[in-house]
Design an enzyme around this catalytic site. Sequence first.
Site, mmCIF file in Angstrom:
data_model
loop_
_atom_site.group_PDB
_atom_site.id
_atom_site.type_symbol
_atom_site.label_atom_id
_atom_site.label_comp_id
_atom_site.label_asym_id
_atom_site.label_seq_id
_atom_site.Cartn_x
_atom_site.Cartn_y
_atom_site.Cartn_z
ATOM 1 C CE LYS A 163 -5.024 6.525 42.626
ATOM 2 N NZ LYS A 163 -6.339 6.638 43.297
ATOM 3 C CG ASP B 157 -5.486 10.438 47.145
ATOM 4 O OD1 ASP B 157 -5.504 11.680 47.071
ATOM 5 O OD2 ASP B 157 -6.442 9.713 46.802
ATOM 6 C CE LYS C 106 -7.774 9.938 50.096
ATOM 7 N NZ LYS C 106 -8.968 9.838 49.245
ATOM 8 C CG ASP D 122 -4.258 6.224 46.015
ATOM 9 O OD1 ASP D 122 -4.980 5.255 45.737
ATOM 10 O OD2 ASP D 122 -4.554 7.401 45.731
ATOM 11 C CG ASP E 241 -9.913 12.294 47.430
ATOM 12 O OD1 ASP E 241 -8.800 11.807 47.162
ATOM 13 O OD2 ASP E 241 -10.614 11.921 48.391
ATOM 14 N NE ARG F 177 -12.351 9.399 39.057
ATOM 15 C CZ ARG F 177 -13.537 9.201 39.612
ATOM 16 N NH1 ARG F 177 -14.635 9.588 38.995
ATOM 17 N NH2 ARG F 177 -13.649 8.593 40.782
#
Length: 479
Positions: free
Chosen positions: A248, A253, A260, A272, A331, A335
């Site tokens: 990843k 992020d 967040k 991240d 967020d 994935r």
Amino acid sequence: MAMLPKLVSTKTISKNDAVIFLVSDDKQIPASHFSSEEKKYITSQFKEKKNLVSVNQYKRLCIVYLLETKKEPYLLLEACRKQGETAAASLNRMKVTSVTLADESGTRDAALAFAEGMMLGNYQFIKYKHNGKQDKNTLSEIRIKSTNANEESLRNLDAVCDAVYHARDLVNEPQNAQSATQLAASFVKMGREAGFKTEVLKKARIKALKMGGLLAVNLGSIEPPTFTVMEWKPRNPKNKKPVVLVGKGVVYDTGGLSLKPTPNSMDYMKCDMGGAAAVGAAMYAIAKAKLPVHVIALVPSTDNRPSGNAYAPGDVITMMSGQTVEVLNTDAEGRMILADALHYAKRYKPELVMDFATLTGAASAAVGSFGMVCMGTADEGTRNKMKKAGNQVYERLAEFPFWDEYDELIKSDVAEMKNIGGPTAGAITAGKFLQRYVDYPWMHFDIAGPAFLHAASSYRGKGGTGYGVRFLFNFFQNI
Ligand code: BES
Ligand code: ZN
Ligand code: ZN
């Protein structure tokens, strides 16, 4: 760039330079290096369970480490690494530049593990500090005297520590100096240094490939995404079909429009891309050590930000695989980009795929920073090999259940799946999402807990740890 101490083997111990002796009982304390009084002192310290003893001699610092008795050999190796870090810190405090590590114990791999702890503990990230010079660690050479450590084992240790330094640098680099494009450029540079091939797919290629997940996350960014492909293919690899690694590469992020919610959590979201750093640096170590394995690594990369154009909760995205995803939280972006990379991996007909990602707060909440959460579909033999590698390097695996029922939690009314599950089992539903994009033996590693530390932890340091690099290197050494 922090300085990685040089590792060399030696057959002699200079009486002027700092020295560390590893012993497994007090009879092994070498009489030629200590007066009888010093020896008495060391023995008395050992009796008080102080296993690491320093003696400041006129010309040099001597350290003696009494190897601890542990239930398992791998636990002794970890004790050695930790004591190695403590010893390195003492040497740096005294501005020592070179040390001899003399193994009197003959215990397998103890000297290597001790040196590993010293090397990794010596890491610093001080490139942005004006007084960096005065803070800089002095230790720059470790001379190993051991019948157990041959040239090859020293070369491998050097390769893997060098790689961990690279991974930590990548994780510690702030997002204002590390866009997706810059991260990809770092991999190209690492490939040139270590000898693996790299190809960076730019936005136009990513669009042509219809990587809908990566493009969706990238919508809020003013920086283009990248997709880096790295390959190490030696002449006669042990594996017929490649092993593919996926990392990843979210360089920052914010959570996107679902900004967040956790206070201060953005402060360290430069971490991240910890999964990307792990797989890129693993490639570096594997190529540098010329391991006889065919490995490919894929890194989808972007930042995740809110903006006028950002993807939004409620959006339906068509992924590279053709499957549709209802985005209910922007967020949960990791994935989205990993799914496209996992789908892309199918073209290699891989023997095994392993992905590394700082994917969920849930994984971090479950195991803290003491190991990585894993789950997947690889067979039991492979999983056992992974667990063994994890113990050996002390990047341990906590395997989570992966029952079919969890798959129900990501069902969507409007698309083939949604990108979040319910309030429970967050690490597992993230894994279940990824599973929809694989058709090969696969293991997912969630390193959200250990990738970045908020307080110093022995040789793992503070900040980026490079977690996963040593695990992968050990796994590939024993494949
Ligand atoms: N990058 C975070 C996960 C993370 C948390 C990494 C802590 C490092 C330390 C990830 O993209 C994320 O935000 N996950 C969400 C998922 C949720 C919205 C389903 C999370 O875990 O809260
Ligand atoms: Zn996120
Ligand atoms: Zn993230």
